[in-house]
Design a protein around this motif. Structure first.
Motif: not given
Length: 268
Positions: A89-90, A171-173, A194-197, A201-203
């Motif tokens: 993501v970064h 996918a995260f990229f 970052n929130l998407s990660v 993760y919570m899911i």
């Protein structure tokens, strides 16, 4: 090509920092297995089984057998996947917003190159770093395992976990680039990525706490690959395709939005 080389140089320091974090989790984590084994794997399994399922899901221990090095390594890779997602993501955020933060877009886009070619070079640099990160995961895994002195050949396991890590990070990229393109403020785009990660993760935690994970498993990249199959050196094709689709769709949206945006280097 100059943009590509520039981004490789620009991202090298960050890559080294993230690589050190990876080293600590993988190499140092593998070496710690000697302490777990000395304490008795059966006792560790009994302790883990005594925790509520939701606690095991939060810790990433759900469904793993600690009686062998394979299960211990799979748990390490759960955390490594989160690290790789944050790094991906970064990289996506930097590819879109780096020039805006440094206020160099106006200079860059006066060159005789299309926006698509500029963004393509930046995306390619990010993919190089993601590839290197996954290769380091394999190398650090081998190095850590060598310190254990075990006779079992684990190279196949390390390879499939590293491939799965790379595919998930793709996918995260893509998501990181998309969120940066959706929001005019680089800070907001970074927070959204970052929130998407965290959300995914919570899911994954909810998914791990359920007996039937069939449906929820495909709602988060963290659960696309079954660690038990990876430990058997098997990679499912459908999760690979799903990650590639997510990455390709996100990057397509990114290129479309990037071509339409007002990219003034001034503060947003």
């Amino acid at each position: 090509m100059n943009v590509f080389i520039h981004d490789l140089r620009f991202g090298l320091r960050s890559f080294l920092v993230w690589s050190m974090v990876l080293f600590v989790f993988v190499f140092a984590g593998m070496v710690k297995y000697t302490g777990v084994e000395a304490g008795g794997t059966d006792a560790i399994n009994a302790l883990i089984d005594s925790f509520p399922k939701i606690v095991l899901a939060v810790l990433g221990f759900s469904g793993f057998d600690m009686s062998g090095i394979e299960g211990f390594y799979a748990i390490l890779e759960v955390y490594v996947t989160v690290i790789a997602a944050l790094y991906a993501v970064h990289l996506g955020q930097v590819a879109l917003s780096g020039e805006r933060v440094d206020r160099t877009y106006e200079f860059l886009l006066t060159k005789p190159r299309s926006r698509s070619s500029v963004l393509g070079a930046k995306v390619l640099a990010g993919l190089v770093f993601l590839t290197a990160f996954s290769l380091l995961n394999f190398a650090f895994s081998q190095a850590g395992y060598a310190q254990l002195g075990l006779s079992t050949d684990m190279d196949g396991v390390f390879a499939v976990f590293s491939v799965a890590l790379f595919v998930v990070s793709l996918a995260f990229f893509g998501l990181g680039t998309m969120f940066s393109a959706l929001f005019r403020s680089p800070e907001v785009g970074a927070r959204a990525g970052n929130l998407s990660v965290l959300v995914f993760y919570m899911i994954g935690i909810v998914c791990s706490s359920m007996d039937d994970q069939t449906i929820l498993r495909y709602l988060t990249p963290f659960k696309f690959f079954d660690p038990r199959m990876l430990m058997g050196q098997t990679i499912e094709v459908f999760p690979v395709i799903l990650c590639l689709v997510v990455s390709a769709a996100s990057l397509t949206i990114t290129f479309v939005l990037f071509g339409r945006q007002d990219l003034s280097s001034g503060a947003e």
